[in-house]
Design a protein around this motif. Structure first.
Motif, mmCIF file in Angstrom:
data_model
loop_
_atom_site.group_PDB
_atom_site.id
_atom_site.type_symbol
_atom_site.label_atom_id
_atom_site.label_comp_id
_atom_site.label_asym_id
_atom_site.label_seq_id
_atom_site.Cartn_x
_atom_site.Cartn_y
_atom_site.Cartn_z
ATOM 1 N N LYS A 7 0.859 -1.181 0.000
ATOM 2 C CA LYS A 7 0.000 0.000 0.000
ATOM 3 C C LYS A 7 0.886 1.218 0.000
ATOM 4 O O LYS A 7 1.934 1.252 0.648
ATOM 5 C CB LYS A 7 -0.888 0.062 1.241
ATOM 6 N N ILE A 8 0.442 2.220 -0.735
ATOM 7 C CA ILE A 8 1.117 3.513 -0.759
ATOM 8 C C ILE A 8 0.177 4.500 -0.075
ATOM 9 O O ILE A 8 -0.941 4.705 -0.540
ATOM 10 C CB ILE A 8 1.427 3.950 -2.195
ATOM 11 N N PHE A 9 0.632 5.076 1.025
ATOM 12 C CA PHE A 9 -0.172 6.018 1.792
ATOM 13 C C PHE A 9 0.345 7.433 1.571
ATOM 14 O O PHE A 9 1.561 7.654 1.604
ATOM 15 C CB PHE A 9 -0.081 5.719 3.289
ATOM 16 N N ASN A 10 -0.548 8.384 1.364
ATOM 17 C CA ASN A 10 -0.179 9.796 1.376
ATOM 18 C C ASN A 10 -0.361 10.248 2.817
ATOM 19 O O ASN A 10 -1.448 10.097 3.376
ATOM 20 C CB ASN A 10 -1.066 10.607 0.430
ATOM 21 N N VAL A 11 0.711 10.777 3.406
ATOM 22 C CA VAL A 11 0.699 11.108 4.831
ATOM 23 C C VAL A 11 1.064 12.581 5.019
ATOM 24 O O VAL A 11 2.105 13.034 4.547
ATOM 25 C CB VAL A 11 1.678 10.202 5.606
ATOM 26 N N GLU A 12 0.206 13.296 5.705
ATOM 27 C CA GLU A 12 0.439 14.707 6.009
ATOM 28 C C GLU A 12 1.072 14.852 7.381
ATOM 29 O O GLU A 12 0.817 14.049 8.278
ATOM 30 C CB GLU A 12 -0.880 15.482 5.984
ATOM 31 N N GLY A 13 1.893 15.900 7.530
ATOM 32 C CA GLY A 13 2.444 16.256 8.823
ATOM 33 C C GLY A 13 3.899 15.877 9.022
ATOM 34 O O GLY A 13 4.511 16.277 10.007
ATOM 35 N N VAL A 54 -1.557 -9.002 8.858
ATOM 36 C CA VAL A 54 -1.815 -7.620 9.296
ATOM 37 C C VAL A 54 -2.836 -6.993 8.352
ATOM 38 O O VAL A 54 -2.852 -7.304 7.162
ATOM 39 C CB VAL A 54 -0.508 -6.789 9.346
ATOM 40 N N ASN A 55 -3.696 -6.130 8.893
ATOM 41 C CA ASN A 55 -4.672 -5.484 8.006
ATOM 42 C C ASN A 55 -4.355 -4.000 7.845
ATOM 43 O O ASN A 55 -3.605 -3.418 8.627
ATOM 44 C CB ASN A 55 -6.115 -5.722 8.472
ATOM 45 N N ILE A 56 -4.941 -3.420 6.824
ATOM 46 C CA ILE A 56 -4.664 -2.034 6.463
ATOM 47 C C ILE A 56 -5.033 -1.065 7.581
ATOM 48 O O ILE A 56 -4.329 -0.092 7.820
ATOM 49 C CB ILE A 56 -5.416 -1.689 5.151
ATOM 50 N N ALA A 66 1.472 7.615 15.524
ATOM 51 C CA ALA A 66 2.778 8.292 15.532
ATOM 52 C C ALA A 66 2.612 9.809 15.381
ATOM 53 O O ALA A 66 3.585 10.556 15.478
ATOM 54 C CB ALA A 66 3.672 7.732 14.424
ATOM 55 N N GLY A 67 1.372 10.262 15.093
ATOM 56 C CA GLY A 67 1.108 11.698 15.042
ATOM 57 C C GLY A 67 0.892 12.281 13.659
ATOM 58 O O GLY A 67 0.925 13.501 13.489
ATOM 59 N N TYR A 68 0.625 11.433 12.673
ATOM 60 C CA TYR A 68 0.494 11.899 11.289
ATOM 61 C C TYR A 68 -0.854 11.500 10.713
ATOM 62 O O TYR A 68 -1.495 10.570 11.198
ATOM 63 C CB TYR A 68 1.649 11.345 10.450
ATOM 64 N N GLU A 69 -1.284 12.188 9.670
ATOM 65 C CA GLU A 69 -2.607 11.957 9.084
ATOM 66 C C GLU A 69 -2.497 11.227 7.751
ATOM 67 O O GLU A 69 -1.804 11.682 6.838
ATOM 68 C CB GLU A 69 -3.323 13.296 8.857
ATOM 69 N N VAL A 70 -3.179 10.086 7.640
ATOM 70 C CA VAL A 70 -3.248 9.361 6.371
ATOM 71 C C VAL A 70 -4.358 9.999 5.549
ATOM 72 O O VAL A 70 -5.512 10.020 5.950
ATOM 73 C CB VAL A 70 -3.538 7.858 6.586
ATOM 74 N N VAL A 71 -3.976 10.551 4.375
ATOM 75 C CA VAL A 71 -4.938 11.263 3.531
ATOM 76 C C VAL A 71 -5.574 10.326 2.508
ATOM 77 O O VAL A 71 -6.770 10.381 2.272
ATOM 78 C CB VAL A 71 -4.257 12.460 2.826
ATOM 79 N N TRP A 72 -4.784 9.468 1.884
ATOM 80 C CA TRP A 72 -5.297 8.479 0.939
ATOM 81 C C TRP A 72 -4.333 7.319 0.829
ATOM 82 O O TRP A 72 -3.219 7.391 1.307
ATOM 83 C CB TRP A 72 -5.602 9.061 -0.441
ATOM 84 N N GLU A 73 -4.793 6.263 0.157
ATOM 85 C CA GLU A 73 -3.957 5.081 -0.043
ATOM 86 C C GLU A 73 -4.204 4.496 -1.431
ATOM 87 O O GLU A 73 -5.274 4.677 -2.006
ATOM 88 C CB GLU A 73 -4.241 4.021 1.015
#
Length: 90
Positions: A7-13, A54-56, A66-73
């Protein structure tokens, strides 16, 4: 035949190498994680994992814990068969 999922996650912060380490360490603490790559400039986290272990949502939760926001995957499936590698982006 062995398959693994990515999975490729876009992560903000994320803004520094400490952020990179925090995300990697958090996700890698899950059982079934094969590889975690963090692209700070691209705001991406690429996670290779075994879907039967493990699940998504667990991976997303670890990133967010960890303190970050997952925007999309984006899903990608890698399949290795007799030494040949294949990928499907979903």
């Amino acid at each position: 035949m062995m398959s693994r999922e990515t999975k490729i996650f876009n992560v903000e912060g994320m803004s520094c190498m400490h952020c990179v380490k925090a995300v990697k360490d958090s996700v890698e603490s899950l059982s079934g994680i094969g590889k975690v790559e963090v692209d700070l400039a691209g705001k991406k986290v690429v996670v290779e994992y075994e879907a039967d272990k493990v699940n998504i949502q667990d991976i997303k939760d670890k990133i967010e814990d960890a303190g970050y926001e997952v925007v999309w995957e984006i899903a990608a499936i890698y399949i290795t068969n007799k030494g040949e590698n294949y990928i499907a982006i979903m």
